[in-house]
Design a protein around this motif. Structure first.
Motif, mmCIF file in Angstrom:
data_model
loop_
_atom_site.group_PDB
_atom_site.id
_atom_site.type_symbol
_atom_site.label_atom_id
_atom_site.label_comp_id
_atom_site.label_asym_id
_atom_site.label_seq_id
_atom_site.Cartn_x
_atom_site.Cartn_y
_atom_site.Cartn_z
ATOM 1 N N HIS A 148 0.816 -1.215 0.000
ATOM 2 C CA HIS A 148 0.000 0.000 0.000
ATOM 3 C C HIS A 148 0.854 1.271 0.000
ATOM 4 O O HIS A 148 0.441 2.296 -0.538
ATOM 5 N N GLY A 149 2.027 1.181 0.597
ATOM 6 C CA GLY A 149 2.875 2.368 0.694
ATOM 7 C C GLY A 149 4.000 2.401 -0.319
ATOM 8 O O GLY A 149 5.034 3.053 -0.084
ATOM 9 N N ALA A 150 3.828 1.726 -1.463
ATOM 10 C CA ALA A 150 4.901 1.644 -2.465
ATOM 11 C C ALA A 150 5.300 3.030 -2.973
ATOM 12 O O ALA A 150 6.491 3.340 -3.107
ATOM 13 N N THR A 151 4.309 3.901 -3.249
ATOM 14 C CA THR A 151 4.642 5.235 -3.778
ATOM 15 C C THR A 151 5.380 6.065 -2.740
ATOM 16 O O THR A 151 6.313 6.813 -3.067
ATOM 17 N N LEU A 152 4.999 5.927 -1.459
ATOM 18 C CA LEU A 152 5.699 6.667 -0.400
ATOM 19 C C LEU A 152 7.130 6.154 -0.245
ATOM 20 O O LEU A 152 8.065 6.941 -0.056
ATOM 21 N N ALA A 153 7.300 4.822 -0.331
ATOM 22 C CA ALA A 153 8.640 4.260 -0.243
ATOM 23 C C ALA A 153 9.507 4.745 -1.409
ATOM 24 O O ALA A 153 10.706 5.030 -1.236
ATOM 25 N N ALA A 154 8.903 4.838 -2.604
ATOM 26 C CA ALA A 154 9.647 5.343 -3.762
ATOM 27 C C ALA A 154 10.021 6.810 -3.566
ATOM 28 O O ALA A 154 11.127 7.244 -3.921
ATOM 29 N N ARG A 155 9.135 7.597 -2.988
ATOM 30 C CA ARG A 155 9.441 9.014 -2.722
ATOM 31 C C ARG A 155 10.557 9.141 -1.699
ATOM 32 O O ARG A 155 11.437 10.017 -1.818
ATOM 33 N N ILE A 156 10.554 8.277 -0.667
ATOM 34 C CA ILE A 156 11.636 8.305 0.329
ATOM 35 C C ILE A 156 12.973 7.996 -0.337
ATOM 36 O O ILE A 156 13.993 8.655 -0.071
ATOM 37 N N ALA A 157 12.973 6.981 -1.239
ATOM 38 C CA ALA A 157 14.211 6.627 -1.945
ATOM 39 C C ALA A 157 14.688 7.790 -2.810
ATOM 40 O O ALA A 157 15.891 8.086 -2.882
ATOM 41 N N THR A 158 13.756 8.470 -3.475
ATOM 42 C CA THR A 158 14.121 9.617 -4.314
ATOM 43 C C THR A 158 14.675 10.758 -3.459
ATOM 44 O O THR A 158 15.660 11.420 -3.831
ATOM 45 N N SER A 159 14.050 10.974 -2.298
ATOM 46 C CA SER A 159 14.536 12.026 -1.398
ATOM 47 C C SER A 159 15.922 11.691 -0.883
ATOM 48 O O SER A 159 16.773 12.588 -0.695
ATOM 49 N N ARG A 160 16.206 10.421 -0.637
ATOM 50 C CA ARG A 160 17.559 10.034 -0.194
ATOM 51 C C ARG A 160 18.595 10.415 -1.254
ATOM 52 O O ARG A 160 19.699 10.880 -0.948
ATOM 53 N N SER A 161 18.238 10.158 -2.518
ATOM 54 C CA SER A 161 19.168 10.516 -3.598
ATOM 55 C C SER A 161 19.442 12.025 -3.604
ATOM 56 O O SER A 161 20.588 12.472 -3.801
ATOM 57 N N SER A 162 18.392 12.789 -3.365
ATOM 58 C CA SER A 162 18.573 14.254 -3.328
ATOM 59 C C SER A 162 19.455 14.662 -2.158
ATOM 60 O O SER A 162 20.327 15.545 -2.290
ATOM 61 N N GLU A 184 18.107 10.866 8.976
ATOM 62 C CA GLU A 184 17.401 10.267 10.117
ATOM 63 C C GLU A 184 15.891 10.401 9.954
ATOM 64 O O GLU A 184 15.135 9.471 10.260
ATOM 65 N N ARG A 185 15.456 11.557 9.467
ATOM 66 C CA ARG A 185 14.019 11.742 9.245
ATOM 67 C C ARG A 185 13.500 10.770 8.179
ATOM 68 O O ARG A 185 12.413 10.190 8.323
ATOM 69 N N LEU A 186 14.278 10.562 7.118
ATOM 70 C CA LEU A 186 13.869 9.616 6.072
ATOM 71 C C LEU A 186 13.874 8.181 6.593
ATOM 72 O O LEU A 186 12.985 7.380 6.220
ATOM 73 N N ASP A 187 14.844 7.847 7.447
ATOM 74 C CA ASP A 187 14.860 6.503 8.048
ATOM 75 C C ASP A 187 13.590 6.265 8.870
ATOM 76 O O ASP A 187 12.976 5.194 8.812
ATOM 77 N N ASN A 188 13.206 7.277 9.647
ATOM 78 C CA ASN A 188 11.994 7.162 10.466
ATOM 79 C C ASN A 188 10.749 7.023 9.594
ATOM 80 O O ASN A 188 9.827 6.252 9.911
ATOM 81 N N LEU A 189 10.724 7.752 8.488
ATOM 82 C CA LEU A 189 9.564 7.657 7.592
ATOM 83 C C LEU A 189 9.485 6.281 6.927
ATOM 84 O O LEU A 189 8.382 5.741 6.717
ATOM 85 N N ALA A 192 7.970 4.037 9.333
ATOM 86 C CA ALA A 192 6.544 4.349 9.437
ATOM 87 C C ALA A 192 5.753 3.729 8.276
ATOM 88 O O ALA A 192 4.635 3.233 8.463
ATOM 89 N N VAL A 193 6.319 3.759 7.073
ATOM 90 C CA VAL A 193 5.645 3.149 5.913
ATOM 91 C C VAL A 193 5.480 1.648 6.125
ATOM 92 O O VAL A 193 4.405 1.071 5.876
ATOM 93 N N ASP A 194 6.553 0.985 6.604
ATOM 94 C CA ASP A 194 6.470 -0.466 6.844
ATOM 95 C C ASP A 194 5.436 -0.776 7.926
ATOM 96 O O ASP A 194 4.683 -1.751 7.829
ATOM 97 N N THR A 195 5.396 0.033 8.980
ATOM 98 C CA THR A 195 4.454 -0.193 10.076
ATOM 99 C C THR A 195 3.011 -0.015 9.613
ATOM 100 O O THR A 195 2.102 -0.761 10.014
ATOM 101 N N ALA A 196 2.774 0.949 8.745
ATOM 102 C CA ALA A 196 1.415 1.234 8.276
ATOM 103 C C ALA A 196 0.827 0.102 7.449
ATOM 104 O O ALA A 196 -0.407 0.006 7.305
ATOM 105 N N GLU A 197 1.666 -0.770 6.894
ATOM 106 C CA GLU A 197 1.165 -1.869 6.063
ATOM 107 C C GLU A 197 0.216 -2.788 6.839
ATOM 108 O O GLU A 197 -0.715 -3.350 6.267
ATOM 109 N N SER A 198 0.467 -2.960 8.146
ATOM 110 C CA SER A 198 -0.345 -3.872 8.951
ATOM 111 C C SER A 198 -1.508 -3.173 9.645
ATOM 112 O O SER A 198 -2.236 -3.789 10.416
ATOM 113 N N MET A 199 -1.688 -1.855 9.387
ATOM 114 C CA MET A 199 -2.774 -1.111 10.030
ATOM 115 C C MET A 199 -4.100 -1.318 9.295
ATOM 116 O O MET A 199 -4.109 -1.651 8.109
#
Length: 230
Positions: A148-162, A184-189, A192-199
């Motif tokens: 469910h959070g694939a797009t958010l995970a992709a955005r986090i990866a893109t932000s890491r590159s930036s 650190e903020r991206l790591d926390n996010l 959070a994406v992984d945790t939200a999968e089971s919600m």
């Protein structure tokens, strides 16, 4: 000398004749009784024989009738079974139709499966491109994630590159501290994406919205660090 009656016949002679007549009558009665017994016995024998034939004929008729009923019953069962099979075969998912479909599927699968696979891959590719475009990330990056959070995970990866690009532009302490804080903020996010999968769906949507807001803030900070004003 014998005593004679007036008609010239002696008394003894008459007595003998009477005795003879009596004996004759007795014999005739005995023979008649014997004949009647013989006739009755023969009649009973004939009647018994006739009755035996009648019973045999009745049993034969009963057997024939039973066989005829059995034959009719078997024919009715066969007809009922045929009707039931025809009704079952008329259903779309009857065993006969399923078997027929499977046979056809086996025959055409070498041709259809590759075409269907290519079509499915093409559709998935187009859907991924649409989702990536809406999320503002490259399609290749989005394909690396699922859920469910694939797009958010992709955005986090893109932000890491930036953020990595920011780290490479300036090795100063202040800039490296900024990079560390963003990482650190991206790591926390990501957690959070992984945790939200089971919600549950409602909670997951709320969590995703919060993550998206945080990502927007991080992107704004990175752009500002790169000298781009939104």
């Amino acid at each position: 000398m014998g005593v004679f009656s007036s008609d010239g016949v002696s008394r003894a002679q008459r007595k003998a004749e009477a005795k003879a007549l009596k004996a004759k009558a007795k014999l005739e009665a005995k023979l008649d009784a014997k004949e009647r017994r013989r006739t009755a016995k023969q009649s009973r024998k004939v009647e018994h024989k006739f009755r035996a034939k009648e019973l045999k004929a009745e049993r034969k008729n009963i057997d024939h009738a039973a066989k005829a009923r059995d034959k009719i019953a078997k024919a009715e069962i066969k007809t009922t079974a045929a009707k039931a099979k025809a009704a079952a075969d008329a259903r779309p998912l009857s065993p006969t139709n399923v078997k027929r479909y499977l046979t056809v599927a086996r025959l055409v699968s070498p041709i259809v499966v590759p075409i269907a696979y290519r079509a499915a891959v093409g559709v998935r590719g187009r859907l991924t491109e649409v989702r990536a475009s809406r999320a503002g990330v490259p399609a290749d990056v989005l394909r690396q994630f699922s859920g469910h959070g694939a797009t958010l995970a992709a955005r986090i990866a893109t932000s890491r590159s930036s953020v990595e690009q920011v780290a490479g532009r300036d090795r100063g302490d202040e800039n490296q501290a900024f990079v560390k804080a963003m990482t650190e903020r991206l790591d926390n996010l990501a957690v959070a994406v992984d945790t939200a999968e089971s919600m549950p769906p409602g909670q997951r949507r709320t969590a995703h919205q919060a993550i998206e807001n945080e990502l927007a803030a991080i992107d704004a900070d990175v752009l500002a660090r790169l000298g781009v004003r939104a």
